[in-house]
Structure formats: C-alpha cells, structure tokens
Scaffold this motif. Structure first.
Motif, PDB file in Angstrom:
ATOM      1  N   ALA A  13      16.960  37.764  16.842  1.00  0.00           N
ATOM      2  CA  ALA A  13      15.828  38.205  17.655  1.00  0.00           C
ATOM      3  C   ALA A  13      15.895  39.712  17.914  1.00  0.00           C
ATOM      4  O   ALA A  13      16.976  40.314  17.847  1.00  0.00           O
ATOM      5  CB  ALA A  13      15.811  37.455  18.989  1.00  0.00           C
ATOM      6  N   TYR A  22      21.191  36.827  22.617  1.00  0.00           N
ATOM      7  CA  TYR A  22      19.758  36.679  22.888  1.00  0.00           C
ATOM      8  C   TYR A  22      19.520  36.114  24.284  1.00  0.00           C
ATOM      9  O   TYR A  22      18.683  36.618  25.041  1.00  0.00           O
ATOM     10  CB  TYR A  22      19.110  35.766  21.845  1.00  0.00           C
ATOM     11  N   THR A 331      10.157  40.252  23.017  1.00  0.00           N
ATOM     12  CA  THR A 331      10.421  40.354  21.575  1.00  0.00           C
ATOM     13  C   THR A 331       9.184  40.741  20.773  1.00  0.00           C
ATOM     14  O   THR A 331       9.309  41.183  19.630  1.00  0.00           O
ATOM     15  CB  THR A 331      10.926  39.012  21.010  1.00  0.00           C
TER      16      THR A 331
END
Length: 406
Positions: A13, A22, A331
């Motif tokens: 990610a 993450y 993200t």
C-alpha cells in the motif's frame, strides 16, 4: 454449504509495505498521498497520487521475472508470497489442482505497455519485448501468481474497476463451495504512468488539488474528486473447517455475504442500485442492519457519488445509525486493489476492535447524516462489517465480513 474463511493477507500500500506497517500507519492516520514522483507530472492537471514507495522488486523476486512483469504484477506476486506465508501455506505440499487464483484488475500492466509502445514508435518493432503479449493483460496477475506457486485449480480475473476487489473474493468463495481447497484472491493495481494517468483524467472524477492533506475528502462538503493510487492486497481463502484444522494459523474472518448490482444509465430516471446491493449482501449473510458494527464505505470524494452512497447507507441503517470509515483516504483509490485493501482493514478492525479514521475530511456534510469516523481511530466492539465498493460505469458490490466462530 462451506464457509469461506480468510487465513492470510499480504499488503502493498502507499502508506505501508506489509500488513503490520500498513495497519500501524492506517490507525495513526498516516497518509501515503503525495506528489507524483514516478514521472514528471508537472504539466498534468493531476499532481498527487498514492504511490507505493520503498518497494524494490529485485529484493523479493527472482531476476528472471523482472523483464517479463509490470510493476503491478511484481507487487501482486510479493503480496501473494506474504499472504501464503501469513497463512503458513506451502503450495508445494498441496495438490496443484486443489489451489486456485482469482484476482481483479482495472487496467492491466499499463506501465509495461507504455514502455513497449515507446520502443515501437521510437526505436522499431524489433525492440518490443515478447513479454508485451501478456504483461499488459488484465489476467496477468492471476497467471503469474498461479505459475509461481504451481496453482492449477480454477482461476480467473474480474474486471469491474474498484468493485472488482470484492467481486474477486466472491468468485473465490464460489470455487471453495465447489470443492477447491484454497484460493488466492484480491487485487493489486497500478497505472501511475503518463499513459495511465492520461486515461483517467477525462472521467472528470480526479482531484486537481495540490494540497495533499485536503485533496481527497470523502463525504466532505469541499470534496472535489479522488486521488489515484496503486497497490492493494492478496488474501488466502480456505474453507473454515479446513482452516480450523491447521496449527497456529490465523483466521481473520469469514466472508459471510456478498451481492452486486449495476446502476441504470444516466438520465434514465431510475434509482441507483447500491442500496439493493447492501440489502442483498446482508440477506446472503443472514444478518440484519442492527448486527452491523461498521461500514467501510466506497467514499468516492465526488459530491454526487458521495450523496448516492450516503443515501443508501442512511436508508438501510438509519441516519447516523452505524459508524462509517474510509481508510482509502490515506492511500487514494487503488482501482481493483482498493476494495481488497479495505477488506484487509476491516478484518484487522475485527481482530483488534478498532476502526481506522477517515483523514482529510474534517466534518462530513450534514446532509449526508453519517457517523463518519474522523480525527482518530475509534475503539469498540467490531464483529460484523460491511464493505462497499463501486466501479466506474455503474458497478456496485457489497461484502459482509464476520468474526470467526471459535
């Protein structure tokens, strides 16, 4: 009927490589959105993206794979390796036809394709890689993962943009119900190259803000579009009773319900179908709205799309009736990888009893009537979670995840 359990996860990610990194970043509200560095984007109207930084494919994969794979596929292969290790699965110890692979893809190997087109027009056809014949293809992640791990069971690819990450999990569940022992599933995507970004801009849905903390604002009155990103997650799915028989193996949760619908054409006068997808997924899981502890929303960051999603959530759960979060605000939207990553976040929320925040959005627009988790992570009991995803063009998908029964 067999029950589909998730026993391993692998994450790549923009705000973390690997599940632990993450999840720590996500709970702390750490964003991976920043200025595009993969190429010079100074002349493009879109300046920000969620790039996966620090990923060195050569540190994880054999050198022979590098010339034949796109950046997207390299990330998918590594995520698959991590997921298998997390599930304590050794593919070589299982019958090859008992293992399948089902992934989602929205764009295929865009960066690889662009590079070979540059070779074609700039240097001549003799400089085009023979690997171009498959490295760009939507099914390439499924193919490369299955070849690398000797998985020759039922496999496939789903192409429904952001919704694909949920559709792939549902398709994997179907294979388990038909007798396949293990399925690797999920989605990893990347199209952060000049050609890929150019293909996305005409939709009019991308944010043109250059302020990284305020560029992508799901359910905010100031929402102005989404930020594109790359990455995603691969998950190991097994039948629950088989998973329980394993020693010292995690069982993150159960895929208890799923449904998908398709929106009517614009200006048709017919209503969007996201609410129907939610209702069908709850029914498939055998739960009611009051059983749901949280919703991981699609969170487009586009006013009209946010309005439709908020209306569907409020119609099913009541105004402010359930906590809602959009961790992809850290993200960007990862296309086929986004929903798969949301599923991982939801499973970790079930495991740890905490909901990650929606960053950027200071206060949701009051007309949405959502209990949006903002500011900081919110602790609480999390046993049943609804994950929503919508794909460009009218795709709607919903998944219900529940805590594993001990």
């Amino acid at each position: 009927m067999s029950i589909a359990a998730i026993t391993g996860v692998g994450v790549v990610a923009p705000n973390g490589l690997g599940t632990a990194e993450y999840w720590s970043a996500t709970l702390n509200g750490t964003s991976g959105i920043d200025r595009i560095t993969r190429f010079d984007a100074s002349s493009y109207p879109v300046q920000l993206a969620g790039e996966v930084s620090g990923f060195a494919a050569e540190a994880h994969l054999p050198s022979r794979l590098l010339p034949q794979t796109d950046h997207m596929t390299r990330m998918a292969l590594v995520a698959a390796d991590w997921a298998l290790a997390d599930a304590a699965v050794q593919p070589g110890e299982m019958p090859e036809f008992d293992m399948g692979v089902v992934t989602a893809s929205a764009s295929g190997g865009f960066e690889f394709g662009q590079r070979e087109l540059e070779n074609l027009w700039g240097r001549g056809p003799e400089y085009v890689s023979a690997y171009q014949s498959f490295a760009w293809f939507y099914a390439v992640n499924t193919g490369q993962i299955s070849i690398r791990n000797g998985m020759r069971g039922p496999s496939g690819v789903l192409v429904s943009e952001q919704a694909g990450g949920l559709d792939a999990l549902a398709h994997a569940r179907r294979h388990l119900r038909k007798g396949t022992r293990l399925v690797l599933t999920g989605g990893v995507d990347s199209s952060l190259c000049p050609w890929g970004l150019t293909a996305q801009i005409p939709s009019g849905l991308l944010s043109r803000s250059t302020e990284r903390g305020r560029a992508y604002l799901p359910f905010d009155a100031a929402a102005q579009g989404y930020v594109p990103g790359e990455g995603g997650a691969i998950l190991v799915m097994e039948e629950l009773e088989i998973a329980k028989a394993g020693c010292d193996r995690p069982i993150y949760g159960v895929l208890a319900g799923y449904a998908s619908t398709f929106d009517p054409p614009p200006r048709s006068g017919r209503q969007p179908r996201l609410r129907r997808a939610i209702e069908l997924a709850l029914s498939d899981a055998g739960v009611v709205a009051d059983d749901v502890d949280a919703v991981f929303a699609d969170g487009a960051g586009v006013a009209e799309l946010d309005r439709v999603e908020a209306a569907a959530i409020s119609a099913v759960f009541g105004p402010y009736g359930v906590p809602v979060t959009v961790p992809k605000s850290m993200t960007g939207r990862l296309f086929s990888g986004g929903a798969a990553l949301d599923v991982v976040a939801a499973l970790l929320s079930i495991r740890d009893g905490v909901l990650p925040p929606t960053v950027g959005t200071g206060r949701p627009a009051p007309e949405y009537q959502l209990d949006l988790v903002t500011g900081a992570a919110r602790p609480g009991t999390v046993r049943t979670v609804l994950v929503l995803a919508r794909g460009y063009g009218g795709f709607n998908s919903a998944v219900v995840l529940t805590a594993p029964q001990v």
